[in-house]
Each structure stands twice: as C-alpha cells, then as structure tokens.
Write a protein that holds these residues in place. Structure first.
Motif, PDB file in Angstrom:
ATOM      1  N   GLU A  59       0.819  -1.215   0.000  1.00 60.67           N
ATOM      2  CA  GLU A  59       0.000   0.000   0.000  1.00 60.67           C
ATOM      3  C   GLU A  59       0.854   1.266   0.000  1.00 60.67           C
ATOM      4  OE1 GLU A  59      -0.522  -2.589   2.170  1.00 60.67           O
ATOM      5  OE2 GLU A  59      -2.114  -3.376   0.857  1.00 60.67           O
ATOM      6  N   THR A  60       1.888   1.294   0.839  1.00 60.07           N
ATOM      7  CA  THR A  60       2.711   2.511   0.935  1.00 60.07           C
ATOM      8  C   THR A  60       3.665   2.662  -0.242  1.00 60.07           C
ATOM      9  OG1 THR A  60       4.421   1.397   2.254  1.00 60.07           O
ATOM     10  CG2 THR A  60       2.624   2.481   3.451  1.00 60.07           C
ATOM     11  N   CYS A  61       4.136   1.529  -0.770  1.00 66.16           N
ATOM     12  CA  CYS A  61       5.109   1.561  -1.866  1.00 66.16           C
ATOM     13  C   CYS A  61       4.695   0.576  -2.957  1.00 66.16           C
ATOM     14  CB  CYS A  61       6.509   1.220  -1.343  1.00 66.16           C
ATOM     15  SG  CYS A  61       7.108   2.303  -0.024  1.00 66.16           S
ATOM     16  N   PRO A  62       3.643   0.901  -3.708  1.00 68.02           N
ATOM     17  CA  PRO A  62       3.140  -0.039  -4.715  1.00 68.02           C
ATOM     18  C   PRO A  62       4.074  -0.219  -5.907  1.00 68.02           C
ATOM     19  CG  PRO A  62       1.990   2.052  -4.860  1.00 68.02           C
ATOM     20  CD  PRO A  62       2.831   2.128  -3.632  1.00 68.02           C
ATOM     21  N   ARG A  63       5.083   0.674  -6.035  1.00 63.36           N
ATOM     22  CA  ARG A  63       6.071   0.564  -7.104  1.00 63.36           C
ATOM     23  C   ARG A  63       7.470   0.620  -6.500  1.00 63.36           C
ATOM     24  NH1 ARG A  63       6.512   5.084  -9.897  1.00 63.36           N
ATOM     25  NH2 ARG A  63       5.414   6.302  -8.311  1.00 63.36           N
ATOM     26  N   MET A  64       8.408  -0.068  -7.110  1.00 65.28           N
ATOM     27  CA  MET A  64       9.809   0.088  -6.735  1.00 65.28           C
ATOM     28  C   MET A  64      10.327   1.295  -7.490  1.00 65.28           C
ATOM     29  SD  MET A  64      12.378  -0.754  -4.980  1.00 65.28           S
ATOM     30  CE  MET A  64      14.168  -0.663  -4.939  1.00 65.28           C
ATOM     31  N   CYS A  65      10.589   2.351  -6.749  1.00 66.27           N
ATOM     32  CA  CYS A  65      10.941   3.598  -7.404  1.00 66.27           C
ATOM     33  C   CYS A  65      11.788   4.464  -6.479  1.00 66.27           C
ATOM     34  CB  CYS A  65       9.684   4.356  -7.815  1.00 66.27           C
ATOM     35  SG  CYS A  65       8.598   4.767  -6.412  1.00 66.27           S
TER      36      CYS A  65
END
Length: 232
Positions: free
Chosen positions: A101-107
């Motif tokens: 939820e907090t980091c739905p993508r590795m970015c």
C-alpha cells in the motif's frame, strides 16, 4: 517538504570518525553473511579485516583503495558481500513501513521506476511493489554469492573473466536502487530507528567504491545525485 529538504536540514556535517568507527564494515550479526569459506585465515577474511581497520583509522576515500598486491576481483567481491549485509539490515529495519500500500512501485521519487527481471521467473521487466522487488533482489544476490563459479572461495580458483564488468556490476547497480528507495521514501523511518548515520556512511562508502572502480554508470547514479552532493 520533500525528502531532500527534510534530510539536508538534519545534516550539519559529514559523518564523523567516531561514527565511522561504530559502523565500520562488518557482518550484520546472525543475519549477515560472508563469502563461503571466508573464515579466519582466508583471503576474504584478511581483506575484510583490512577494510575494517582502514575505515576506523582513515577516511572513506582511503578505505576504497585496493591494498597493495591484492586482487581487485577479491576486493570487489568482499565489498559486494559487505554492501549486501548493510542493505539487508537497513531495509529490514524499516520493512514494516514498506508495504504494497505505501510503496506499490519500486521507485525513487516520481522519475525513477525500477522493474524486476531475473531471466528465469521474470523474463521481462516487471513492475511490482518495492518490498517484493527487494525480497527478490536479496534472494537473487544470495544465490549468486553461493555460486562458487561466480564467487570462488578456494585459493587458486580464478574469478570469471566478466566478474567485475557483468556479475558484480549488475549486483551493485541493483543495490543502488535500494539505497535510492530508502532515501526517497523511508528516510524519516530510518532516522526514527537511529540508523541515519549508518545509512549515510554506508551509502558514501558505496558511492565512493562504485565510482572509483567504475562499477555503476552515471545514469544510474542520477536518482541519488543530490544525496551524493550533500554528503561529499
């Protein structure tokens, strides 16, 4: 305020010698690892002891210099293991904040998105939550460190010809992405658990090392160029 503003406000100086002493290159307790066969008396053990001593007595710029007469491949391999241990511990310390939820993508911010591909289970670049990316990355690195054809441990067994240019460089490039994600998205949590000095010193050591030996491209470093500038 973005992460750089928050981070820079709390930085009044570069890491002190005392801070370096307290977090010199070391394995992360039972959760850390060394090269197979890297016990006392081995080449890897001796190089790691040299690195620890150098970090305690000299600057990080001197700590990345290859000891006279030693193999550059061995030196790179030892640092790959140590940076792996650092990143593993740093990420685990805030992993409960890094969720689907907090980091739905590795970015790293909005401009830098990272996709996972390992050529086996993920044959094409695949978007995924950051925590899954890091989990797969740590497992992938672990498998390579266990492969003695890539990371030889017996005296006289050579490293592959492409060890630095392909194997180590690829591992270090992907490690950089974890540092970048931690700075952009989890620096406040890193501060809360008291590991800001460790992150800053570990990252400074990492960037000095990969730039000294040209292990990571300038393009990859763009995501953290402002952090590098502040720490310089």
């Amino acid at each position: 305020m973005n992460f750089l503003g928050l981070w820079a406000r709390g930085m009044t100086s570069r890491p002190t010698r005392r801070a370096m002493d307290s977090i010199a290159i070391s394995n992360v307790g039972d959760g850390g690892r060394g090269l197979n066969g890297g016990g006392a008396g081995s080449v890897q053990y001796q190089l790691r002891q040299y690195a620890e001593t150098t970090l305690g007595k000299a600057s990080l710029h001197e700590a990345v210099l290859l000891p006279e007469g030693e193999s550059l491949d061995e030196w790179v391999a030892c640092h790959v293991v140590d940076f792996y241990n650092h990143i593993n511990m740093l990420f685990m310390s805030v992993s409960h904040h890094c969720t689907d939820e907090t980091c739905p993508r590795m970015c790293a911010g909005e401009s830098y998105n990272y996709f996972w591909r390992d050529g086996v289970d993920y044959r094409e670049p695949t978007a995924m939550p950051a925590n899954k990316y890091v989990k797969l990355l740590m497992r992938w690195i672990d498998q390579q460190l266990d492969d003695t054809t890539l990371f030889p441990v017996e005296l006289g067994h050579p490293f592959p010809p492409h060890f630095r240019s392909e194997i180590a460089a690829q591992i270090l490039k992907r490690m950089l992405r974890v540092y970048a994600h931690l700075y952009w998205h989890h620096y406040p949590q890193i501060c809360q658990v008291g590991l800001a000095t460790m992150l800053n010193t570990s990252f400074t050591h990492f960037t000095l090392f990969v730039t000294k030996y040209k292990m990571v491209s300038d393009t990859e470093l763009q995501a953290v160029k402002d952090v590098i500038k502040i720490l310089a």
